[in-house]
Design an enzyme around this catalytic site. Structure first.
Site, mmCIF file in Angstrom:
data_model
loop_
_atom_site.group_PDB
_atom_site.id
_atom_site.type_symbol
_atom_site.label_atom_id
_atom_site.label_comp_id
_atom_site.label_asym_id
_atom_site.label_seq_id
_atom_site.Cartn_x
_atom_site.Cartn_y
_atom_site.Cartn_z
ATOM 1 N N ASP A 108 0.715 7.236 15.091
ATOM 2 C CA ASP A 108 0.980 5.813 15.269
ATOM 3 C C ASP A 108 1.758 5.292 14.063
ATOM 4 O OD1 ASP A 108 0.035 3.299 16.987
ATOM 5 O OD2 ASP A 108 0.050 2.754 14.864
ATOM 6 N N ARG A 164 -8.747 11.940 24.818
ATOM 7 C CA ARG A 164 -9.033 10.705 24.082
ATOM 8 C C ARG A 164 -10.532 10.432 24.031
ATOM 9 N NH1 ARG A 164 -10.277 7.657 21.349
ATOM 10 N NH2 ARG A 164 -9.730 5.499 20.866
ATOM 11 N N ARG A 183 6.451 7.628 24.235
ATOM 12 C CA ARG A 183 5.048 7.532 24.644
ATOM 13 C C ARG A 183 4.717 8.477 25.814
ATOM 14 N NH1 ARG A 183 3.251 1.452 24.416
ATOM 15 N NH2 ARG A 183 4.355 1.643 22.439
ATOM 16 N N TYR A 219 3.898 -5.986 11.148
ATOM 17 C CA TYR A 219 2.464 -5.832 11.443
ATOM 18 C C TYR A 219 1.617 -6.080 10.199
ATOM 19 C CZ TYR A 219 3.597 -3.877 16.019
ATOM 20 O OH TYR A 219 4.044 -3.716 17.300
ATOM 21 N N ARG A 279 -1.824 7.310 28.025
ATOM 22 C CA ARG A 279 -2.897 6.998 28.955
ATOM 23 C C ARG A 279 -2.591 7.273 30.419
ATOM 24 N NH1 ARG A 279 -4.599 1.094 28.557
ATOM 25 N NH2 ARG A 279 -2.766 0.737 27.230
#
Lengths: 342, 342
Positions: free
Chosen positions: A77, A40, A27, A151, A31
């Site tokens: 992702d 973004r 990652r 998921y 952010r």
């Protein structure tokens, strides 16, 4: 081949012990970086961001430009595959949201176009590969079938994995059909990434650590081995890094039987154990606590030194044991880069 | 002493291999039971429920009455200690909520009465002990200091443990003061439970599995050893079960160094590893997946048989690897009781 061998990441993944370990961070595009947040803001939804090749390629390259990692990792992702298979996907503050698969109707609701629908991701790989320096590796990735299945069946994050395990325990044949579908999709997806220029690939099995013994063999090791074997047939020299996060003692079985070329270690794997029981078999990657990178200072210095001392004598890629936290000060990553250059 | 030795649980915890293993289930007193839900409806808040001796003792005894386990476990909550130390505690749908401790002000906000304030819990122990059959053990418990500290510093459940690890990494001396306070409180709390009639105690270290190597030694093993040594001085024959959930490879270090008498195994510990590397040193307890108990049927039969085959040859208490899920059909626990009686 000569060009590939020059990439420091690939040398370590081939088992070379290097005085200065190559490094990247899970990652690393994220952010915590102001330039990522600016990028973004130019996209709509998170899915649109992932499927905009120019933006996703720029996100891939940003951290390498700032910190000089030895690898960029494709910005995407793990759940794009679920979406390509036909499952609606959205991201909220609580993480990914999917309409959960119903074990009773099995795979009938999954009639998406498949991973051919992920052509924008392959374009991202091409753009990022063209942008990255020749000696910096580009890592492609996918979620491992078990983790993606969690998921798809839970509909998002879970605490107890009751739905997905319930299906696997109650109806192993039906659940195998889902895992097989994901094996096929993952092979196709990673093959296209490699064809587009990925130098290595990582399989993220983030929820490998919730399964008991026999179920781990069935739902983690077996599908991973099948993916590894099928990719090896087409791309024998492209390394596959397996990351069965939280596998605990089962890391040993994974190292022995999954067919991957290198092993991502989570934060909790003890260094002496990693060296003696895992690195003796495969190159390893890891495993700094992301919180140490948030804290910085002496705690970071000491943790980095311990990991280099513990694992630097064999095939070793420095990384975190989990993803970079959004609260990480970028200057701590710059400090890490300086530490690792010594 | 003769009476104690007659309790099947205590024989197994002393290392006897038994043809029919003694059993109990973590969170056996809980929402899956209709009689528990009826009892719960008679109390106000969850904290009030825990601190009402007549109700809490009844909750303790209910599952034993219905299913005939070899032990009851005190009905209480690991965070009552945080509350006794002065931290407001509430329970919502999202789990426990506490006003998080601020590392900058350290322990200054903690000026509660201490575990003397938990007298209702000791009364629960007395009532439950009087109610349970003489051959059924009563287990007392506490949260281990690291786990209780995570809740006190995070203010509730956490995904990344950023605040609590941040404190521990940045200011180990300050964080040690919190852990030391919890060690003292835990010793006092468990000593009172034993004095009131608990036959054994369990230390729940539910978040032991999020710490790297050295930090595990510092914040899990060291406080556990201190608690075990201090309790042993006063109560040399009362067994202490340690449950470092998620510890992975670090289970081996915990078994060797923590000073506990028996080891609770989580769901992911492989049976052969448990037998060879852990049970060879200490009696073990575990480790059925709670989801197998929700599913029942053949999946349950097979998982139970595998665990008995794997661990039945040494000191062994049958249990889950995590707590009973609220969705568990009570008839599956009755089926488990029948399986274990064979």
């Amino acid at each position: 081949m000569a060009k590939k061998a020059a990439k420091r990441l690939l040398r370590a993944l081939a088992g070379d012990a290097m005085a200065r370990p190559p490094w990247w961070l899970m990652r690393q595009a994220g952010r915590y970086l102001p330039e990522y947040r600016a990028l973004r803001a130019r996209a709509g939804s998170f899915v649109e961001f992932c499927l905009s090749p120019a933006l996703a390629a720029e996100a891939t390259v940003q951290p390498v430009r700032r910190f000089g990692m030895d690898a960029g990792i494709l910005f995407a992702d793990i759940l794009l595959v679920a979406r390509a298979l036909g499952q609606p996907l959205d991201y909220t503050e609580d993480g990914p949201q999917l309409a959960p698969l119903d074990p009773a109707s099995g795979l009938r609701s999954l009639n998406g176009a498949g991973v051919a629908a992920l052509a924008p991701v392959y374009e991202t790989v091409r753009l990022a590969r063209a942008e990255l320096p020749a000696d910096v590796a580009l890592i492609g990735f996918a979620g491992a079938p078990w983790t993606v299945a969690t998921y798809m069946v839970e509909g998002g994050a879970s605490r107890d994995f009751r739905r997905v395990k319930g299906w696997a325990y109650r109806d192993p044949a039906g659940f195998t059909a889902l895992i097989d579908l994901l094996v096929d999709a993952t092979v196709g997806y990673l093959a296209e990434q490699i064809a587009a220029g990925a130098d290595a690939v990582q399989l993220f099995d983030s929820w490998a650590g919730v399964l008991p013994d026999c179920e781990f063999t069935r739902w983690v090791i077996k599908p991973t081995r099948e993916i590894a074997q099928r990719l090896k047939r087409r791309f024998p020299t492209v390394p596959i890094i397996g990351f069965p996060r939280g596998a605990g003692f089962l890391y040993e079985r994974y190292a022995a039987e999954s067919g991957v070329d290198a092993l991502g270690l989570d934060t909790t794997v003890p260094l002496a154990v990693a060296r003696e029981r895992l690195q003796s078999r495969l190159p390893v990657q890891g495993n700094l606590d992301p919180v140490a990178l948030v804290v910085g200072g002496r705690a970071l210095d000491e943790a980095v030194a311990a990991i280099r001392d513990g694992l630097g004598g064999g095939g070793f890629v420095f990384n975190l044991g989990h993803g970079v936290l959004p609260q990480t000060p970028p200057e701590n990553i710059a400090a890490l880069a300086r530490l690792l250059a010594r």
